[in-house]
Design a protein around this motif. Structure first.
Motif, PDB file in Angstrom:
ATOM      1  N   HIS A 160       0.850  -1.182   0.000  1.00  0.00           N
ATOM      2  CA  HIS A 160       0.000   0.000   0.000  1.00  0.00           C
ATOM      3  C   HIS A 160       0.892   1.242   0.000  1.00  0.00           C
ATOM      4  CE1 HIS A 160      -3.067  -2.922   1.313  1.00  0.00           C
ATOM      5  NE2 HIS A 160      -3.888  -2.107   0.682  1.00  0.00           N
ATOM      6  N   PHE A 161       0.589   2.160  -0.899  1.00  0.00           N
ATOM      7  CA  PHE A 161       1.368   3.392  -1.070  1.00  0.00           C
ATOM      8  C   PHE A 161       0.524   4.576  -0.622  1.00  0.00           C
ATOM      9  CE2 PHE A 161       3.389   0.344  -3.670  1.00  0.00           C
ATOM     10  CZ  PHE A 161       4.682   0.772  -3.954  1.00  0.00           C
ATOM     11  N   ARG A 162       1.160   5.493   0.103  1.00  0.00           N
ATOM     12  CA  ARG A 162       0.473   6.690   0.581  1.00  0.00           C
ATOM     13  C   ARG A 162       1.321   7.919   0.246  1.00  0.00           C
ATOM     14  NH1 ARG A 162       0.078   2.697   4.396  1.00  0.00           N
ATOM     15  NH2 ARG A 162      -2.057   1.993   4.864  1.00  0.00           N
ATOM     16  N   VAL A 163       0.746   8.810  -0.522  1.00  0.00           N
ATOM     17  CA  VAL A 163       1.434  10.053  -0.882  1.00  0.00           C
ATOM     18  C   VAL A 163       0.727  11.270  -0.286  1.00  0.00           C
ATOM     19  CG1 VAL A 163       2.328   9.084  -3.032  1.00  0.00           C
ATOM     20  CG2 VAL A 163       0.145  10.326  -3.056  1.00  0.00           C
ATOM     21  N   LEU A 164      -0.465  11.089   0.269  1.00  0.00           N
ATOM     22  CA  LEU A 164      -1.247  12.207   0.814  1.00  0.00           C
ATOM     23  C   LEU A 164      -0.866  12.448   2.265  1.00  0.00           C
ATOM     24  CD1 LEU A 164      -4.698  11.342  -0.802  1.00  0.00           C
ATOM     25  CD2 LEU A 164      -2.834  12.764  -1.707  1.00  0.00           C
ATOM     26  N   GLY A 165       0.361  12.843   2.452  1.00  0.00           N
ATOM     27  CA  GLY A 165       0.989  12.994   3.751  1.00  0.00           C
ATOM     28  C   GLY A 165       2.433  12.577   3.598  1.00  0.00           C
ATOM     29  N   THR A 166       3.069  12.184   4.679  1.00  0.00           N
ATOM     30  CA  THR A 166       4.420  11.622   4.568  1.00  0.00           C
ATOM     31  C   THR A 166       4.380  10.413   3.641  1.00  0.00           C
ATOM     32  OG1 THR A 166       4.940  12.344   6.804  1.00  0.00           O
ATOM     33  CG2 THR A 166       6.353  10.651   5.861  1.00  0.00           C
ATOM     34  N   PHE A 167       5.355  10.299   2.750  1.00  0.00           N
ATOM     35  CA  PHE A 167       5.366   9.175   1.813  1.00  0.00           C
ATOM     36  C   PHE A 167       5.610   7.876   2.568  1.00  0.00           C
ATOM     37  CE2 PHE A 167       7.779   6.477  -1.306  1.00  0.00           C
ATOM     38  CZ  PHE A 167       6.670   6.144  -2.068  1.00  0.00           C
ATOM     39  N   GLU A 168       4.707   6.927   2.365  1.00  0.00           N
ATOM     40  CA  GLU A 168       4.794   5.653   3.076  1.00  0.00           C
ATOM     41  C   GLU A 168       4.461   4.499   2.140  1.00  0.00           C
ATOM     42  OE1 GLU A 168       2.126   5.688   6.370  1.00  0.00           O
ATOM     43  OE2 GLU A 168       3.229   7.224   7.489  1.00  0.00           O
ATOM     44  N   THR A 194       3.773   0.318   2.776  1.00  0.00           N
ATOM     45  CA  THR A 194       3.641  -0.730   3.777  1.00  0.00           C
ATOM     46  C   THR A 194       3.153  -2.017   3.120  1.00  0.00           C
ATOM     47  OG1 THR A 194       1.376  -0.018   4.295  1.00  0.00           O
ATOM     48  CG2 THR A 194       3.147   0.870   5.661  1.00  0.00           C
ATOM     49  N   ARG A 195       3.482  -3.104   3.760  1.00  0.00           N
ATOM     50  CA  ARG A 195       2.933  -4.411   3.387  1.00  0.00           C
ATOM     51  C   ARG A 195       2.406  -5.020   4.677  1.00  0.00           C
ATOM     52  NH1 ARG A 195       3.867  -7.779  -0.965  1.00  0.00           N
ATOM     53  NH2 ARG A 195       5.866  -6.860  -1.547  1.00  0.00           N
ATOM     54  N   GLY A 196       1.091  -4.948   4.877  1.00  0.00           N
ATOM     55  CA  GLY A 196       0.537  -5.339   6.160  1.00  0.00           C
ATOM     56  C   GLY A 196       1.028  -4.378   7.221  1.00  0.00           C
ATOM     57  N   ALA A 197       1.599  -4.909   8.279  1.00  0.00           N
ATOM     58  CA  ALA A 197       2.131  -4.066   9.354  1.00  0.00           C
ATOM     59  C   ALA A 197       3.591  -3.706   9.129  1.00  0.00           C
ATOM     60  CB  ALA A 197       1.976  -4.782  10.694  1.00  0.00           C
ATOM     61  N   ARG A 198       4.185  -4.192   8.057  1.00  0.00           N
ATOM     62  CA  ARG A 198       5.609  -3.974   7.817  1.00  0.00           C
ATOM     63  C   ARG A 198       5.837  -2.752   6.936  1.00  0.00           C
ATOM     64  NH1 ARG A 198       6.719  -8.612   5.889  1.00  0.00           N
ATOM     65  NH2 ARG A 198       7.127  -8.197   3.693  1.00  0.00           N
ATOM     66  N   ARG A 199       6.739  -1.895   7.360  1.00  0.00           N
ATOM     67  CA  ARG A 199       7.094  -0.693   6.603  1.00  0.00           C
ATOM     68  C   ARG A 199       8.065  -1.073   5.491  1.00  0.00           C
ATOM     69  NH1 ARG A 199       7.177   4.897   7.364  1.00  0.00           N
ATOM     70  NH2 ARG A 199       8.984   5.989   6.493  1.00  0.00           N
ATOM     71  N   CYS A 200       7.767  -0.614   4.275  1.00  0.00           N
ATOM     72  CA  CYS A 200       8.613  -0.919   3.122  1.00  0.00           C
ATOM     73  C   CYS A 200       9.093   0.346   2.414  1.00  0.00           C
ATOM     74  CB  CYS A 200       7.846  -1.798   2.130  1.00  0.00           C
ATOM     75  SG  CYS A 200       7.255  -3.363   2.796  1.00  0.00           S
ATOM     76  N   THR A 201       9.092   1.458   3.117  1.00  0.00           N
ATOM     77  CA  THR A 201       9.529   2.717   2.519  1.00  0.00           C
ATOM     78  C   THR A 201      11.054   2.764   2.481  1.00  0.00           C
ATOM     79  OG1 THR A 201       7.659   3.714   3.669  1.00  0.00           O
ATOM     80  CG2 THR A 201       9.207   5.198   2.574  1.00  0.00           C
ATOM     81  N   PRO A 202      11.668   3.010   1.332  1.00  0.00           N
ATOM     82  CA  PRO A 202      13.129   3.136   1.287  1.00  0.00           C
ATOM     83  C   PRO A 202      13.598   4.261   2.208  1.00  0.00           C
ATOM     84  CG  PRO A 202      12.221   2.974  -0.931  1.00  0.00           C
ATOM     85  CD  PRO A 202      11.065   3.159  -0.003  1.00  0.00           C
ATOM     86  N   THR A 203      14.722   4.062   2.855  1.00  0.00           N
ATOM     87  CA  THR A 203      15.253   5.091   3.750  1.00  0.00           C
ATOM     88  C   THR A 203      16.135   6.089   3.014  1.00  0.00           C
ATOM     89  OG1 THR A 203      17.068   3.606   4.327  1.00  0.00           O
ATOM     90  CG2 THR A 203      15.140   3.604   5.776  1.00  0.00           C
ATOM     91  N   ALA A 204      16.844   5.640   1.977  1.00  0.00           N
ATOM     92  CA  ALA A 204      17.696   6.545   1.205  1.00  0.00           C
ATOM     93  C   ALA A 204      16.831   7.537   0.431  1.00  0.00           C
ATOM     94  CB  ALA A 204      18.574   5.753   0.246  1.00  0.00           C
ATOM     95  N   GLN A 205      17.187   8.818   0.488  1.00  0.00           N
ATOM     96  CA  GLN A 205      16.325   9.861  -0.070  1.00  0.00           C
ATOM     97  C   GLN A 205      16.079   9.704  -1.566  1.00  0.00           C
ATOM     98  OE1 GLN A 205      17.321  14.282  -0.665  1.00  0.00           O
ATOM     99  NE2 GLN A 205      16.284  14.272   1.309  1.00  0.00           N
ATOM    100  N   LYS A 206      17.130   9.433  -2.352  1.00  0.00           N
ATOM    101  CA  LYS A 206      16.954   9.310  -3.797  1.00  0.00           C
ATOM    102  C   LYS A 206      16.072   8.109  -4.130  1.00  0.00           C
ATOM    103  CE  LYS A 206      19.192  12.336  -6.541  1.00  0.00           C
ATOM    104  NZ  LYS A 206      19.327  13.488  -5.651  1.00  0.00           N
ATOM    105  N   GLN A 207      16.217   7.019  -3.414  1.00  0.00           N
ATOM    106  CA  GLN A 207      15.371   5.846  -3.658  1.00  0.00           C
ATOM    107  C   GLN A 207      13.920   6.140  -3.292  1.00  0.00           C
ATOM    108  OE1 GLN A 207      17.053   2.434  -1.634  1.00  0.00           O
ATOM    109  NE2 GLN A 207      19.121   2.929  -2.348  1.00  0.00           N
ATOM    110  N   ARG A 208      13.729   6.859  -2.177  1.00  0.00           N
ATOM    111  CA  ARG A 208      12.374   7.209  -1.761  1.00  0.00           C
ATOM    112  C   ARG A 208      11.742   8.160  -2.781  1.00  0.00           C
ATOM    113  NH1 ARG A 208      13.774   8.847   2.805  1.00  0.00           N
ATOM    114  NH2 ARG A 208      13.230  11.069   2.855  1.00  0.00           N
TER     115      ARG A 208
END
Length: 282
Positions: free
Chosen positions: A9-17, A19-33
């Motif tokens: 699940h992707f969320r752009v209407l706020g902080t970019f996030e 997730t897969r279920g309860a697990r966060r899958c957002t890249p931490t590196a800025q260029k990748q994010r």
């Protein structure tokens, strides 16, 4: 999903996030994010490599930009699908096309897609004359917003245009929701919110008009005239313009003691005004 796991699940209407279920899958590196956010904004569309490079490096890309991009894509795929091997035929979500990439998402996987779907459904309800249903749908759409879009990437300056566009979509839907609130005669419930919006977005004439209508519904005609005076000052000081014909006509109606919601006009006003753009943008 090809992995047999829960969907992303992707969320752009706020902080970019991501997730897969309860697990966060957002890249931490800025260029990748930033790369993944760009693809999410254009989900299911082909995005050329050249466009990605231009946006990620603000048109000052080094010679190694394309090679770096390939590395970012590989890293993002591994974050999205742990254990993914580049030796596979294709990634289940992020696929390569000649000279570009496509992020494949179902409508329920991206909050922006759901927001736009709800906006269309609400507008269809308005067109059908069902203001109660439209209000419910618009409220559900606005609830998807968790703050400023792409809030964690705003300072990069890479998404200024996208953020501005999304914020205008949000304000346009707010405008539509206030139209159906007025349509149902509940303007007194919207006065405080509209006063704040008029102060924050002084060039959106429709908000000034809605505030005046809401104050009239609350039997506060003197305050409605004061709201017009504030709108006049705001428009002249911020943009050097006078209020448009709709706002002036409403002002005259209030001055004359006329009913601003003439017989048969309330729903027509809500329907037609919901399609109007503001006179000018900040």
């Amino acid at each position: 999903m090809a992995t047999g796991d829960e969907p992303l699940h992707f969320r752009v209407l706020g902080t970019f996030e991501v997730t897969r279920g309860a697990r966060r899958c957002t890249p931490t590196a800025q260029k990748q994010r930033a790369l993944l956010a760009l693809l999410a904004l254009h989900a299911n569309e082909f995005v050329p490599t050249s466009r990605i490079v231009d946006q990620l490096w603000a048109r000052a890309a080094p010679r190694s930009a394309v090679a770096a991009l390939h590395g970012y894509v590989t890293a993002v795929r591994r974050v999205l699908t742990p254990g993914f091997s580049s030796g596979r035929a294709s990634h289940p979500v992020l696929s390569t096309r000649p000279s570009g990439y496509v992020l494949h998402l179902e409508p329920h996987q991206l909050d922006l897609t759901r927001f736009r779907q709800l906006a269309r459904h609400g507008q269809a309800a308005v067109a059908a004359g069902d203001c109660a249903r439209a209000r419910e749908i618009f409220t559900s759409a606005l609830a998807l917003w968790r703050g400023s879009p792409l809030a964690d990437l705003r300072e990069t300056g890479l998404f200024d245009h996208d953020i501005s566009r999304l914020e205008k979509e949000y304000l346009a839907l707010l405008r539509d929701r206030f139209d159906v609130v007025l349509c149902r005669g509940d303007g007194h419930l919207a006065v405080c919110d509209l006063e704040e919006l008029c102060g924050t977005h002084p060039l959106w004439e429709r908000f000034h008009e809605q505030l005046m209508l809401a104050l009239c519904q609350a039997e506060r005609r003197a305050d409605a005239l004061a709201a017009y005076a504030r709108a006049y000052r705001a428009l002249s000081s911020h943009a050097g313009i006078e209020p448009g014909p709709r706002l002036r006509a409403l002002h005259q109606a209030v001055l004359n003691g006329d009913d601003p919601f003439v017989t048969g006009h309330r729903h027509d006003r809500a329907l037609s005004a919901s399609r109007m753009e503001p006179t000018a943008f900040p």
